[in-house]
Enzyme design. Structure first.
Site, PDB file in Angstrom:
ATOM      1  N   HIS A 158       0.732  -1.248   0.087  1.00 47.83           N
ATOM      2  CA  HIS A 158      -0.078   0.050   0.097  1.00 47.83           C
ATOM      3  C   HIS A 158       0.702   1.205   0.060  1.00 47.83           C
ATOM      4  O   HIS A 158       0.388   2.458  -0.068  1.00 47.83           O
ATOM      5  CB  HIS A 158      -1.069   0.013   1.184  1.00 47.83           C
ATOM      6  CG  HIS A 158      -1.930  -1.122   0.967  1.00 47.83           C
ATOM      7  ND1 HIS A 158      -3.399  -0.680   0.534  1.00 47.83           N
ATOM      8  CD2 HIS A 158      -2.181  -2.507   1.511  1.00 47.83           C
ATOM      9  CE1 HIS A 158      -4.125  -1.677   0.745  1.00 47.83           C
ATOM     10  NE2 HIS A 158      -3.473  -2.874   0.997  1.00 47.83           N
ATOM     11  N   ASP A 366       3.733   9.493  -1.875  1.00 48.38           N
ATOM     12  CA  ASP A 366       2.654   8.710  -1.495  1.00 48.38           C
ATOM     13  C   ASP A 366       2.363   7.489  -2.322  1.00 48.38           C
ATOM     14  O   ASP A 366       2.228   7.697  -3.526  1.00 48.38           O
ATOM     15  CB  ASP A 366       1.390   9.803  -1.246  1.00 48.38           C
ATOM     16  CG  ASP A 366       0.380   9.417  -0.157  1.00 48.38           C
ATOM     17  OD1 ASP A 366       0.434   8.277   0.203  1.00 48.38           O
ATOM     18  OD2 ASP A 366      -0.285  10.432   0.110  1.00 48.38           O
TER      19      ASP A 366
HETATM   20  O1  F6P Z   1      -1.068   3.333   3.894  1.00 52.11           O
HETATM   21  C1  F6P Z   1      -0.211   2.637   4.797  1.00 52.11           C
HETATM   22  C2  F6P Z   1      -0.794   2.459   6.015  1.00 52.11           C
HETATM   23  O2  F6P Z   1       0.094   1.576   6.931  1.00 52.11           O
HETATM   24  C3  F6P Z   1      -2.032   1.552   6.078  1.00 52.11           C
HETATM   25  O3  F6P Z   1      -1.985   0.268   6.057  1.00 52.11           O
HETATM   26  C4  F6P Z   1      -2.759   2.103   7.195  1.00 52.11           C
HETATM   27  O4  F6P Z   1      -3.948   1.895   7.326  1.00 52.11           O
HETATM   28  C5  F6P Z   1      -2.141   3.643   7.325  1.00 52.11           C
HETATM   29  O5  F6P Z   1      -1.036   3.727   6.519  1.00 52.11           O
HETATM   30  C6  F6P Z   1      -2.269   3.954   8.862  1.00 52.11           C
HETATM   31  O6  F6P Z   1      -1.181   3.542   9.211  1.00 52.11           O
HETATM   32  P1  F6P Z   1      -1.201   2.903  10.936  1.00 52.11           P
HETATM   33  O7  F6P Z   1      -1.877   1.803  10.708  1.00 52.11           O
HETATM   34  O8  F6P Z   1       0.256   2.709  11.225  1.00 52.11           O
HETATM   35  O9  F6P Z   1      -1.878   3.829  11.862  1.00 52.11           O
END
Ligand code: F6P
Length: 467
Positions: A158, A366
């Protein structure tokens, strides 16, 4: 029909009413896939315990089963705060200056991936499809293979995949990348990240990449392709039409008091380019004095990963910078930046997006950026706003009718704000229509169908055309 097993660090499966708030677009899409294919969503509960037990908590809501485990304090420190968010996250966002290479982080990352593998293996039947998500769990597929699983397995990243020359700064980079070859399908958001991966495979592993997406390294062949994620367009449009969205729209319009609104919505993260954005906006106020008092920037930035020092630092810098700009330019009846460290639900956000003439989505790097797509989806077709988008967001490859800017350049941000404010309605409508078409067609359902089709061994339309 095969079942689908989704595995990710966090599990965003539906919760009992009133708990956990609204689901995000990805969560909605994966929940829909799990309803269609049955199966379950496995991951970390978000809870910490003194000693890892491997005990699985099963829950079933709205036709989706979730299975979660708790992790030890040391696991969270080394795996989540450590290797995932202090090593891989900065490195994969091209910030080797912030990446920390600490051996215990790598060991903790391997350990937690093993713990995931040990606990999830007994839940997987031989013909299940396994879909693993994101940088926290890169080695999980290889761990599952070591436990004898022969299932079709896919991995989706992602976040961006960095250029080979940056990735080689990671100790044991080959070990990490070789572990990806355990999957049958590897998905990235864009061709750019895919090409960086292919380049690494050819340069560092001596592999060979075919035009149809097949990658050969030694005896192993895997399929790697770009699957750009979308939003749940239909659901987001419904949110935008809701009463709550209408109230949010009116609340913001009323408080704007006839002034133009520029909106930004981002997790508080250094990759989002918030300091550069504030400075670009400051430059705009300097360059165009006549606009002072006529517009304001509403920056919504809920804090995240607060236990990681770089996140504490960025928060402090932004507090300081927003205060400084406000002190410098504010008048008794106008504040240039409304800086809000609070998160909002989808309906409120949809209303805020629709009430804003401009969205500033200017990450320094991003993987995709779904705020850009949500902003487009929320607009009034008769009077849409203008999207200013970083050319370094994955979304820029699809939303080519946005005003694309270099987020590091104050001048480009300033010029784009001016161009957006002056843009005639016909041009706004033309640009919006073309972007809206992409956001609508290439939505999250399209994304997950393409990925699951590849996981089942079927070529997508694009791949057939390329082949
Ligand atoms: O976009 C990458 C990501 O790690 C997602 O998997 C996740 O929902 C978002 O960023 C927020 O991050 P975290 O789970 O570390 O709060």
């Amino acid at each position: 029909m095969s079942r689908l097993i989704v595995i990710s660090n966090r599990v965003a499966a539906p919760k009992p009413d009133g708990e956990g708030g609204a689901q995000g677009g990805l969560a909605v899409a994966l929940s829909a896939a799990l309803r269609e294919y049955r199966g379950l969503w496995f991951g970390w509960s978000g809870n910490r315990i003194d000693e890892f037990t491997g005990k699985i908590d099963f829950q079933r809501h709205d036709g989706v089963t979730s299975a979660t485990i708790d992790l030890e304090e040391q696991d969270v420190e080394e795996y989540y705060n450590g290797y995932a968010n202090r090593t891989l996250w900065p490195l994969f966002h091209y910030r080797i200056d912030l990446a920390e290479y600490v051996r215990s982080f790598g060991a903790g990352y391997e350990r937690v991936n093993e713990r995931f593998a040990d606990t999830v293996t007994p839940l997987i039947d031989p013909d299940d499809l396994v879909w693993i998500h994101d940088y926290h769990l890169i080695p999980l597929g290889a761990q599952l293979r070591q436990r004898g699983l022969r299932n079709r397995m896919g991995f989706f990243l992602h976040i961006p995949w960095p250029p080979a020359r940056l990735l080689t700064s990671l100790p044991a980079h080959e070990h990490l990348v070789l572990s990806l070859l355990a999957y049958d399908v590897i998905g990235f958001h864009t061709k750019e990240w895919l090409e960086s991966f292919q380049n690494y495979v050819e340069r560092e592993l001596g592999g060979h990449c075919e035009p149809d997406g097949t990658i050969h390294v030694g005896e192993r062949s895997v399929h790697a392709a770009a699957y750009p994620i979308g939003i749940d367009y239909k659901e987001f449009r419904e949110a935008a039409e809701s009463e709550a969205a209408q109230e949010a729209f009116e609340r913001l319009r009323k408080s704007a008091d006839g002034r133009g609104t520029i909106i930004g919505v981002d997790r508080l993260d250094y990759s989002k380019g918030l300091e550069e954005r504030f400075l670009g906006y400051r430059r705009f106020l300097e360059d165009h004095e006549d606009w002072q008092g006529e517009v304001f920037l509403l920056q919504i930035a809920p804090p995240s990963r607060g236990e990681v020092h770089t996140y504490e630092k960025i928060r402090e810098s932004l507090d300081e910078l927003s205060g400084r700009i406000n002190g410098e330019f504010a008048a008794v009846d106008w504040v240039p930046i409304r800086y809000v460290n609070q998160g909002y639900g989808r309906e409120d956000l949809a209303g805020f997006y629709r009430a804003s003439q401009i969205a500033l989505v200017t990450p320094l790097r991003d993987g995709m950026n779904l705020v850009a797509k949500e902003y487009v989806a929320a607009q009034d077709p008769e009077d849409p706003g203008v999207l200013i988008l970083s050319r370094f967001a994955g979304a820029a490859l699809q939303l080519t009718d946005a005003l694309l800017v270099n987020p590091y350049s104050k001048e480009e941000i300033s010029d784009a704000i001016k161009q957006a404010l002056d843009m005639p309605r016909e041009e706004r409508i033309r640009r919006w229509r073309s972007m809206n078409e992409v956001v609508k067609q290439e939505d999250v359902v399209w994304w997950r169908r393409n990925f699951v089709a590849a996981l089942q061994g079927e070529a997508t339309q694009d791949e057939r055309a390329a082949g």
